[in-house]
Design a protein around this motif. Structure first.
Motif, PDB file in Angstrom:
ATOM      1  N   ARG A   5       0.835  -1.201   0.000  1.00  0.00           N
ATOM      2  CA  ARG A   5       0.000   0.000   0.000  1.00  0.00           C
ATOM      3  C   ARG A   5       0.870   1.252   0.000  1.00  0.00           C
ATOM      4  O   ARG A   5       0.579   2.225  -0.680  1.00  0.00           O
ATOM      5  CB  ARG A   5      -0.915  -0.012   1.212  1.00  0.00           C
ATOM      6  N   ALA A   8       2.276   1.762  -3.514  1.00  0.00           N
ATOM      7  CA  ALA A   8       1.247   2.269  -4.419  1.00  0.00           C
ATOM      8  C   ALA A   8       0.988   3.748  -4.156  1.00  0.00           C
ATOM      9  O   ALA A   8       0.809   4.538  -5.095  1.00  0.00           O
ATOM     10  CB  ALA A   8      -0.035   1.463  -4.264  1.00  0.00           C
ATOM     11  N   PHE A   9       0.973   4.139  -2.885  1.00  0.00           N
ATOM     12  CA  PHE A   9       0.775   5.541  -2.542  1.00  0.00           C
ATOM     13  C   PHE A   9       1.933   6.396  -3.060  1.00  0.00           C
ATOM     14  O   PHE A   9       1.714   7.498  -3.580  1.00  0.00           O
ATOM     15  CB  PHE A   9       0.625   5.692  -1.029  1.00  0.00           C
ATOM     16  N   GLN A  12       1.512   6.942  -6.713  1.00  0.00           N
ATOM     17  CA  GLN A  12       0.467   7.933  -6.970  1.00  0.00           C
ATOM     18  C   GLN A  12       0.987   9.349  -6.727  1.00  0.00           C
ATOM     19  O   GLN A  12       0.656  10.267  -7.478  1.00  0.00           O
ATOM     20  CB  GLN A  12      -0.744   7.661  -6.087  1.00  0.00           C
ATOM     21  N   ALA A  15       3.188  10.216  -9.721  1.00  0.00           N
ATOM     22  CA  ALA A  15       2.355  10.503 -10.890  1.00  0.00           C
ATOM     23  C   ALA A  15       1.681  11.868 -10.757  1.00  0.00           C
ATOM     24  O   ALA A  15       1.614  12.638 -11.725  1.00  0.00           O
ATOM     25  CB  ALA A  15       1.312   9.405 -11.068  1.00  0.00           C
ATOM     26  N   GLY A  16       1.194  12.181  -9.567  1.00  0.00           N
ATOM     27  CA  GLY A  16       0.582  13.489  -9.340  1.00  0.00           C
ATOM     28  C   GLY A  16       1.579  14.622  -9.494  1.00  0.00           C
ATOM     29  O   GLY A  16       1.263  15.670 -10.065  1.00  0.00           O
TER      30      GLY A  16
END
Length: 71
Positions: A5, A8-9, A12, A15-16
């Motif tokens: 997790r 994955a965070f 993200q 990507a942001g």
């Protein structure tokens, strides 16, 4: 938080930050938004281009600081 997790965070967030940086570069390149103004100083340049890499560098340094043993 499980490692999967957390990874994955982190992806993200990266990507942001990349999307934020691309949009900021687009705004500075194709609109009449100046990089420096008399009232705001270098604020537009910072928030559009420099803030995403600063955020990622800060997160990386934080991760490295918690990963190294103190002793």
């Amino acid at each position: 938080m499980p490692a999967r997790r957390s990874h994955a965070f982190a992806l993200q967030l990266v990507a942001g930050a990349i999307l934020w940086w691309l949009l900021g570069a687009f705004l500075l390149a194709l609109t009449p938004l100046p990089a420096h103004t008399d009232t705001l100083g270098w604020t537009p340049l910072y928030w559009l281009l420099l803030a995403p890499p600063c955020m990622l560098a800060g997160l990386r340094l934080r991760r490295l600081a918690f990963a190294t043993p103190l002793g």
